[in-house]
Design a protein around this motif. Sequence first.
Motif, PDB file in Angstrom:
ATOM      1  N   MET A 193       0.809  -1.183   0.025  1.00  0.00           N
ATOM      2  CA  MET A 193      -0.007   0.005   0.076  1.00  0.00           C
ATOM      3  C   MET A 193       0.988   1.331   0.183  1.00  0.00           C
ATOM      4  SD  MET A 193      -2.628  -1.471   2.770  1.00  0.00           S
ATOM      5  CE  MET A 193      -3.461  -0.126   3.272  1.00  0.00           C
ATOM      6  N   ALA A 194       1.907   1.219   0.740  1.00  0.00           N
ATOM      7  CA  ALA A 194       2.968   2.401   0.861  1.00  0.00           C
ATOM      8  C   ALA A 194       3.524   2.718  -0.424  1.00  0.00           C
ATOM      9  CB  ALA A 194       3.578   2.135   2.006  1.00  0.00           C
ATOM     10  N   ASN A 195       3.962   1.626  -1.162  1.00  0.00           N
ATOM     11  CA  ASN A 195       4.849   1.714  -2.459  1.00  0.00           C
ATOM     12  C   ASN A 195       3.767   2.552  -3.581  1.00  0.00           C
ATOM     13  OD1 ASN A 195       7.206   0.858  -1.851  1.00  0.00           O
ATOM     14  ND2 ASN A 195       6.870  -1.303  -2.079  1.00  0.00           N
ATOM     15  N   THR A 196       2.552   1.894  -3.527  1.00  0.00           N
ATOM     16  CA  THR A 196       1.460   2.732  -4.286  1.00  0.00           C
ATOM     17  C   THR A 196       1.300   4.135  -3.870  1.00  0.00           C
ATOM     18  OG1 THR A 196      -0.032   0.462  -4.326  1.00  0.00           O
ATOM     19  CG2 THR A 196      -0.990   2.656  -4.952  1.00  0.00           C
ATOM     20  N   GLU A 197       1.391   4.231  -2.833  1.00  0.00           N
ATOM     21  CA  GLU A 197       1.346   5.819  -2.435  1.00  0.00           C
ATOM     22  C   GLU A 197       2.305   6.612  -2.824  1.00  0.00           C
ATOM     23  OE1 GLU A 197       0.537   9.371  -0.597  1.00  0.00           O
ATOM     24  OE2 GLU A 197      -0.892   8.002  -1.441  1.00  0.00           O
ATOM     25  N   ILE A 198       3.838   5.904  -2.675  1.00  0.00           N
ATOM     26  CA  ILE A 198       4.782   6.559  -3.017  1.00  0.00           C
ATOM     27  C   ILE A 198       4.687   6.787  -4.627  1.00  0.00           C
ATOM     28  CG2 ILE A 198       7.343   6.132  -3.553  1.00  0.00           C
ATOM     29  CD1 ILE A 198       7.289   4.706  -0.577  1.00  0.00           C
ATOM     30  N   ALA A 199       4.285   5.950  -5.456  1.00  0.00           N
ATOM     31  CA  ALA A 199       4.213   6.025  -6.662  1.00  0.00           C
ATOM     32  C   ALA A 199       3.046   7.002  -7.207  1.00  0.00           C
ATOM     33  CB  ALA A 199       4.134   4.589  -7.248  1.00  0.00           C
ATOM     34  N   LYS A 200       2.115   7.028  -6.632  1.00  0.00           N
ATOM     35  CA  LYS A 200       1.003   7.755  -7.031  1.00  0.00           C
ATOM     36  C   LYS A 200       0.478   9.161  -6.375  1.00  0.00           C
ATOM     37  CE  LYS A 200      -0.945   3.686  -9.395  1.00  0.00           C
ATOM     38  NZ  LYS A 200      -2.073   2.909  -9.413  1.00  0.00           N
ATOM     39  N   GLY A 201       0.952   9.103  -5.193  1.00  0.00           N
ATOM     40  CA  GLY A 201       0.548   9.993  -4.120  1.00  0.00           C
ATOM     41  C   GLY A 201       1.051  11.603  -4.768  1.00  0.00           C
ATOM     42  N   GLN A 202       0.226  12.662  -4.206  1.00  0.00           N
ATOM     43  CA  GLN A 202       0.765  13.781  -4.413  1.00  0.00           C
ATOM     44  C   GLN A 202       1.140  14.785  -3.032  1.00  0.00           C
ATOM     45  OE1 GLN A 202      -2.606  16.194  -6.075  1.00  0.00           O
ATOM     46  NE2 GLN A 202      -1.299  18.266  -6.133  1.00  0.00           N
ATOM     47  N   SER A 203       0.634  14.144  -1.721  1.00  0.00           N
ATOM     48  CA  SER A 203       0.937  14.990  -0.631  1.00  0.00           C
ATOM     49  C   SER A 203       2.568  14.840  -0.283  1.00  0.00           C
ATOM     50  CB  SER A 203       0.076  14.417   0.365  1.00  0.00           C
ATOM     51  OG  SER A 203       0.622  15.045   1.596  1.00  0.00           O
TER      52      SER A 203
END
Length: 196
Positions: free
Chosen positions: A159-169
């Motif tokens: 889940m964290a790797n997805t956030e790193i790849a796609k997140g903005q904050s």
Amino acid sequence: MTSTSARIVAGLAAFATAVVVSACSKGEDHNAHATSTATGAEQVAAHSAEDVMFAQMMIPHHEQALQLSKLVPDRSTNPAVVKLAVTIADEQQPEINAMKALLLQWDVDPHTMPDHGGMPMQGMVDDATMAKLQRLKGAEFDTLWLQSMIGHHQGAIEMANTEIAKGQSADMITMAKNIVRAQQAEIDQMKQVLGG
């Protein structure tokens, strides 16, 4: 604006207090440092639906890790397992608080479950395993707890790797990177304990 800023600042002491206040201030006197504070405010405020979903899914994920950690003191006599449980709780409670604070800053209710299109929260321990852990003690408990927590951590890392790849904050991405680093180190430790 000032009362809203005051509420934000009060609720988000750990998150760019000075940046939020100065960014919301409209006085002409702040031109000297307007560029740096505005940039910081944009980084704090900028977020996407991906950031919101990550926080909304990771909060209950972390909360289950806390539940798992609370089972250990009464059921394990293995010092390595006891220490891991304390470390996990000490890391993840502040992360829960920080994610809730960011959601509040974004005007999102931190207690609302996300509409994640049926996407499961990876690594969550099922009810049957949670119930079994509550019945076990000693080496049997340790083995199942370690196996469950390894899977739980692996799910959090995905889940964290997805956030790193796609997140903005910027704040949420930094937290996701910290989760990957800390939980991978703990997975390595737990595998060593299991192997021992």
